[in-house]
Design an enzyme around this catalytic site. Structure first.
Site, PDB file in Angstrom:
ATOM      1  N   TYR A   1       7.224   2.343  -7.702  1.00  0.00           N
ATOM      2  CA  TYR A   1       6.567   1.036  -7.905  1.00  0.00           C
ATOM      3  C   TYR A   1       6.142   0.750  -9.248  1.00  0.00           C
ATOM      4  O   TYR A   1       6.288  -0.393  -9.834  1.00  0.00           O
ATOM      5  CB  TYR A   1       5.649   0.955  -6.773  1.00  0.00           C
ATOM      6  CG  TYR A   1       5.890   0.955  -5.597  1.00  0.00           C
ATOM      7  CD1 TYR A   1       7.056   0.367  -5.024  1.00  0.00           C
ATOM      8  CD2 TYR A   1       5.318   1.882  -4.466  1.00  0.00           C
ATOM      9  CE1 TYR A   1       7.586   0.607  -3.721  1.00  0.00           C
ATOM     10  CE2 TYR A   1       5.881   2.142  -3.123  1.00  0.00           C
ATOM     11  CZ  TYR A   1       7.145   1.216  -2.682  1.00  0.00           C
ATOM     12  OH  TYR A   1       7.267   1.268  -1.448  1.00  0.00           O
TER      13      TYR A   1
ATOM     14  N   GLU B   1       1.014  -1.199   0.046  1.00  0.00           N
ATOM     15  CA  GLU B   1      -0.077  -0.093  -0.111  1.00  0.00           C
ATOM     16  C   GLU B   1       0.788   1.284   0.123  1.00  0.00           C
ATOM     17  O   GLU B   1       1.920   1.338   0.661  1.00  0.00           O
ATOM     18  CB  GLU B   1      -0.927  -0.089   1.355  1.00  0.00           C
ATOM     19  CG  GLU B   1      -1.948  -1.088   1.415  1.00  0.00           C
ATOM     20  CD  GLU B   1      -1.302  -2.187   1.976  1.00  0.00           C
ATOM     21  OE1 GLU B   1      -0.343  -2.195   2.754  1.00  0.00           O
ATOM     22  OE2 GLU B   1      -2.134  -3.141   1.916  1.00  0.00           O
TER      23      GLU B   1
HETATM   24  C1  LIG Z   1      10.474   6.687  -2.112  1.00  0.00           C
HETATM   25  C2  LIG Z   1      11.763   6.428  -1.612  1.00  0.00           C
HETATM   26  C3  LIG Z   1      12.010   5.315  -0.997  1.00  0.00           C
HETATM   27  C4  LIG Z   1      12.784   6.419  -3.069  1.00  0.00           C
HETATM   28  O1  LIG Z   1      14.165   6.179  -2.873  1.00  0.00           O
HETATM   29  P1  LIG Z   1      15.219   6.448  -3.764  1.00  0.00           P
HETATM   30  O2  LIG Z   1      16.197   5.807  -3.291  1.00  0.00           O
HETATM   31  O3  LIG Z   1      15.336   8.012  -3.804  1.00  0.00           O
HETATM   32  O4  LIG Z   1      14.622   5.853  -5.041  1.00  0.00           O
HETATM   33  P2  LIG Z   1      15.588   5.527  -6.473  1.00  0.00           P
HETATM   34  O5  LIG Z   1      16.910   6.520  -6.577  1.00  0.00           O
HETATM   35  O6  LIG Z   1      15.719   4.317  -6.369  1.00  0.00           O
HETATM   36  O7  LIG Z   1      14.418   6.095  -7.508  1.00  0.00           O
HETATM   37  C5  LIG Z   1      13.931   5.068  -8.415  1.00  0.00           C
HETATM   38  C6  LIG Z   1      12.785   5.763  -9.210  1.00  0.00           C
HETATM   39  O8  LIG Z   1      11.806   5.969  -8.549  1.00  0.00           O
HETATM   40  C7  LIG Z   1      11.376   7.275  -8.940  1.00  0.00           C
HETATM   41  N1  LIG Z   1      11.359   8.315  -7.916  1.00  0.00           N
HETATM   42  C8  LIG Z   1      12.244   8.116  -6.716  1.00  0.00           C
HETATM   43  N2  LIG Z   1      12.037   9.462  -5.970  1.00  0.00           N
HETATM   44  C9  LIG Z   1      11.224  10.155  -7.081  1.00  0.00           C
HETATM   45  C10 LIG Z   1      10.975  11.629  -6.725  1.00  0.00           C
HETATM   46  N3  LIG Z   1      11.230  12.396  -5.691  1.00  0.00           N
HETATM   47  N4  LIG Z   1      10.080  12.191  -7.837  1.00  0.00           N
HETATM   48  C11 LIG Z   1       9.765  11.287  -8.786  1.00  0.00           C
HETATM   49  N5  LIG Z   1      10.201  10.123  -8.996  1.00  0.00           N
HETATM   50  C12 LIG Z   1      10.723   9.405  -8.068  1.00  0.00           C
HETATM   51  C13 LIG Z   1      11.822   7.283 -10.131  1.00  0.00           C
HETATM   52  O9  LIG Z   1      11.230   6.977 -11.194  1.00  0.00           O
HETATM   53  C14 LIG Z   1      13.264   7.207  -9.855  1.00  0.00           C
HETATM   54  O10 LIG Z   1      13.808   6.706 -11.094  1.00  0.00           O
HETATM   55  P3  LIG Z   1      15.153   7.996 -11.767  1.00  0.00           P
HETATM   56  O11 LIG Z   1      15.905   8.347 -10.446  1.00  0.00           O
HETATM   57  O12 LIG Z   1      15.783   6.972 -12.687  1.00  0.00           O
HETATM   58  O13 LIG Z   1      13.846   8.967 -12.351  1.00  0.00           O
HETATM   59  C15 LIG Z   1      12.241   7.586  -0.889  1.00  0.00           C
HETATM   60  O14 LIG Z   1      11.899   8.981  -1.479  1.00  0.00           O
HETATM   61  C16 LIG Z   1      11.724   7.760   0.346  1.00  0.00           C
HETATM   62  O15 LIG Z   1      12.427   7.145   1.160  1.00  0.00           O
HETATM   63  N6  LIG Z   1      10.802   8.322   0.754  1.00  0.00           N
HETATM   64  C17 LIG Z   1      10.223   8.574   2.185  1.00  0.00           C
HETATM   65  C18 LIG Z   1       9.408   6.794   2.555  1.00  0.00           C
HETATM   66  C19 LIG Z   1       8.326   6.496   1.683  1.00  0.00           C
HETATM   67  O16 LIG Z   1       7.545   7.127   1.225  1.00  0.00           O
HETATM   68  N7  LIG Z   1       8.423   5.057   1.332  1.00  0.00           N
HETATM   69  C20 LIG Z   1       7.567   4.537   0.455  1.00  0.00           C
HETATM   70  C21 LIG Z   1       6.522   4.054   1.407  1.00  0.00           C
HETATM   71  S1  LIG Z   1       5.120   3.260   0.433  1.00  0.00           S
END
Ligand SMILES: CC(C)(COP(=O)(O)OP(=O)(O)OC[C@H]1O[C@@H](n2cnc3c(N)ncnc32)[C@H](O)[C@@H]1OP(=O)(O)O)[C@@H](O)C(=O)NCCC(=O)NCCS
Length: 156
Positions: free
Chosen positions: A124, A112
């Site tokens: 995702y 979720e």
């Molecule tokens: C969501 C989260 C886990 C992503 O972690 P991350 O290590 O920055 O993600 P990645 O670098 O592996 O990103 C992979 C892809 O996800 C998408 N993405 C990640 N962050 C994004 C952002 N801020 N805006 C848009 N797309 C995003 C993009 O498609 C990205 O690929 P790209 O960088 O080549 O465009 C991080 O932002 C986080 O910890 N957020 C707070 C906690 C949270 O929301 N967890 C999920 C709960 S369901």
């Protein structure tokens, strides 16, 4: 943001000794953070649980958790230290988890995500999850709806 080019990323199972660092990320990432005990119970007592941390050298910079029940898995948490976002840490955690799930014969993964969490929804979707429905008022803190997502894994 920290220097991005030379992460020395390593993904391993979460241990109780990682929890101090995990909790710092957890508190920053979520409105209703899990407690130390909640994580501890997951990694020491819950036989369905699989939790991984991503480390840059010795520093925990992200983590993911999932339950495996028969051929299905439920992703329970995923977070990355804000200083290290957009560098593929979440991607690496997901890929490691998927590898483990395939080894276990899991072919369906669900999670979720908050309707408002566009970055996670995009992550995702990029990784093959489809939006399958909405759980109304799922999050207790602000009664936000959750998007339910599912992905099918190909078992070798
Ligand atoms: C969501 C989260 C886990 C992503 O972690 P991350 O290590 O920055 O993600 P990645 O670098 O592996 O990103 C992979 C892809 O996800 C998408 N993405 C990640 N962050 C994004 C952002 N801020 N805006 C848009 N797309 C995003 C993009 O498609 C990205 O690929 P790209 O960088 O080549 O465009 C991080 O932002 C986080 O910890 N957020 C707070 C906690 C949270 O929301 N967890 C999920 C709960 S369901």
């Amino acid at each position: 943001m920290k220097e991005t080019n030379n992460l020395d990323l390593n993904v391993e199972y979460m241990k109780t000794s990682d929890l101090d660092q995990v909790l710092v990320i957890e508190k920053e990432a979520f409105n209703s953070p899990w407690s130390r005990n909640a994580f501890k119970k997951e990694i020491t007592k819950n036989r369905y649980a699989n939790y991984f941390v991503a480390k840059n050298e010795q520093e925990v910079i992200g983590y993911i958790g999932a339950w495996i029940i028969l051929n299905e898995s439920h992703i329970t948490t995923l977070a990355v230290n804000p200083d290290y976002r957009r560098q593929g840490v979440a991607k690496k955690l997901l890929i490691t988890l998927f590898g483990r799930l395939v080894e276990e014969g899991v072919n369906k993964v669900t999670l979720e995500v908050r309707v408002s969490n566009q970055s996670a929804r995009r992550l995702y979707t990029d990784y093959g999850f489809d939006e399958a429905g909405i759980r109304k008022n799922y999050y207790q803190d602000n009664k936000e709806d959750a998007v339910i997502m599912w992905k099918t894994l190909k078992i070798k």
